[in-house]
Design a protein around this motif. Structure first.
Motif, PDB file in Angstrom:
ATOM      1  N   ALA A  47       0.835  -1.211   0.000  1.00 32.75           N
ATOM      2  CA  ALA A  47       0.000   0.000   0.000  1.00 32.75           C
ATOM      3  C   ALA A  47       0.865   1.255   0.000  1.00 32.75           C
ATOM      4  O   ALA A  47       0.567   2.216  -0.726  1.00 32.75           O
ATOM      5  CB  ALA A  47      -0.932  -0.008   1.212  1.00 32.75           C
ATOM      6  N   ALA A  48       1.933   1.265   0.789  1.00 38.49           N
ATOM      7  CA  ALA A  48       2.822   2.429   0.840  1.00 38.49           C
ATOM      8  C   ALA A  48       3.458   2.679  -0.525  1.00 38.49           C
ATOM      9  O   ALA A  48       3.580   3.828  -0.961  1.00 38.49           O
ATOM     10  CB  ALA A  48       3.891   2.241   1.909  1.00 38.49           C
ATOM     11  N   TYR A  51       0.835   4.277  -2.805  1.00 41.57           N
ATOM     12  CA  TYR A  51       0.649   5.687  -2.471  1.00 41.57           C
ATOM     13  C   TYR A  51       1.861   6.511  -2.895  1.00 41.57           C
ATOM     14  O   TYR A  51       1.714   7.627  -3.388  1.00 41.57           O
ATOM     15  CB  TYR A  51       0.401   5.873  -0.969  1.00 41.57           C
ATOM     16  N   ALA A  54       1.658   7.172  -6.549  1.00 45.39           N
ATOM     17  CA  ALA A  54       0.602   8.151  -6.832  1.00 45.39           C
ATOM     18  C   ALA A  54       1.056   9.566  -6.464  1.00 45.39           C
ATOM     19  O   ALA A  54       0.811  10.515  -7.213  1.00 45.39           O
ATOM     20  CB  ALA A  54      -0.675   7.788  -6.080  1.00 45.39           C
ATOM     21  N   LEU A  55       1.729   9.700  -5.331  1.00 48.92           N
ATOM     22  CA  LEU A  55       2.214  11.018  -4.917  1.00 48.92           C
ATOM     23  C   LEU A  55       3.267  11.541  -5.887  1.00 48.92           C
ATOM     24  O   LEU A  55       3.278  12.730  -6.229  1.00 48.92           O
ATOM     25  CB  LEU A  55       2.777  10.961  -3.496  1.00 48.92           C
ATOM     26  N   VAL A  68      -3.643  16.185   4.842  1.00 48.88           N
ATOM     27  CA  VAL A  68      -4.589  15.116   4.557  1.00 48.88           C
ATOM     28  C   VAL A  68      -5.667  15.092   5.643  1.00 48.88           C
ATOM     29  O   VAL A  68      -5.349  15.044   6.824  1.00 48.88           O
ATOM     30  CB  VAL A  68      -3.874  13.745   4.531  1.00 48.88           C
ATOM     31  N   GLU A  75      -5.038   2.991   5.953  1.00 50.00           N
ATOM     32  CA  GLU A  75      -4.649   3.846   4.840  1.00 50.00           C
ATOM     33  C   GLU A  75      -3.824   5.036   5.319  1.00 50.00           C
ATOM     34  O   GLU A  75      -2.905   5.476   4.631  1.00 50.00           O
ATOM     35  CB  GLU A  75      -5.877   4.311   4.058  1.00 50.00           C
ATOM     36  N   LEU A  79      -0.143   5.843   4.037  1.00 47.14           N
ATOM     37  CA  LEU A  79       0.174   7.148   3.464  1.00 47.14           C
ATOM     38  C   LEU A  79       1.336   7.797   4.207  1.00 47.14           C
ATOM     39  O   LEU A  79       2.214   8.404   3.599  1.00 47.14           O
ATOM     40  CB  LEU A  79      -1.060   8.049   3.475  1.00 47.14           C
ATOM     41  N   ALA A  82       4.391   6.194   2.897  1.00 48.07           N
ATOM     42  CA  ALA A  82       4.681   6.683   1.551  1.00 48.07           C
ATOM     43  C   ALA A  82       5.320   8.069   1.603  1.00 48.07           C
ATOM     44  O   ALA A  82       6.311   8.327   0.919  1.00 48.07           O
ATOM     45  CB  ALA A  82       3.403   6.721   0.714  1.00 48.07           C
ATOM     46  N   CYS A  83       4.761   8.937   2.412  1.00 45.38           N
ATOM     47  CA  CYS A  83       5.321  10.282   2.557  1.00 45.38           C
ATOM     48  C   CYS A  83       6.733  10.216   3.119  1.00 45.38           C
ATOM     49  O   CYS A  83       7.640  10.915   2.650  1.00 45.38           O
ATOM     50  CB  CYS A  83       4.429  11.135   3.452  1.00 45.38           C
ATOM     51  N   TRP A  90       4.049  15.489   5.847  1.00 42.14           N
ATOM     52  CA  TRP A  90       2.593  15.330   5.854  1.00 42.14           C
ATOM     53  C   TRP A  90       2.010  15.804   7.165  1.00 42.14           C
ATOM     54  O   TRP A  90       2.630  15.709   8.223  1.00 42.14           O
ATOM     55  CB  TRP A  90       2.225  13.890   5.552  1.00 42.14           C
TER      56      TRP A  90
END
Length: 95
Positions: A47-48, A51, A54-55, A68, A75, A79, A82-83, A90
């Motif tokens: 998932a990370a 994301y 996508a970022l 956010v 999620e 996220l 991912a950040c 974030w």
């Protein structure tokens, strides 16, 4: 940014290294427990990464800021990871 156009993972910070190490060593171990569901380090890494891609496609990268509005959930953790991976700052805001 590596040859693939994505962030070079050797530049990842401590959170990302921690996640990647756990995912490599014990991908089925529980990383996040939510009501009625458990997510493994493999799930979280997948998932990370989604994301993060996508970022990056949105043009976000090291030093950029992202606000956010999100409930505490799997999620949100993905996220955050991912950040962290991209060096995006974030700020989560609870609705």
């Amino acid at each position: 940014v590596g040859a693939s156009g994505h962030t070079d993972r050797t530049m990842s910070n401590h959170v990302d290294r921690f996640l990647l190490n756990w995912a490599a060593d014990e991908p089925d171990r529980t990383a996040v427990a939510a009501p009625g569901r458990r997510y493994s380090y493999g799930d979280l890494t997948e998932a990370a990464e989604a994301y993060a891609l996508a970022l990056e496609e949105l043009g976000l990268g090291r030093g950029d800021r992202l606000v956010v509005v999100i409930e505490p959930c799997f999620e949100a953790v993905a996220l955050l990871c991912a950040c962290s991976r991209l060096g995006v700052i974030w700020t989560p805001i609870s609705p």
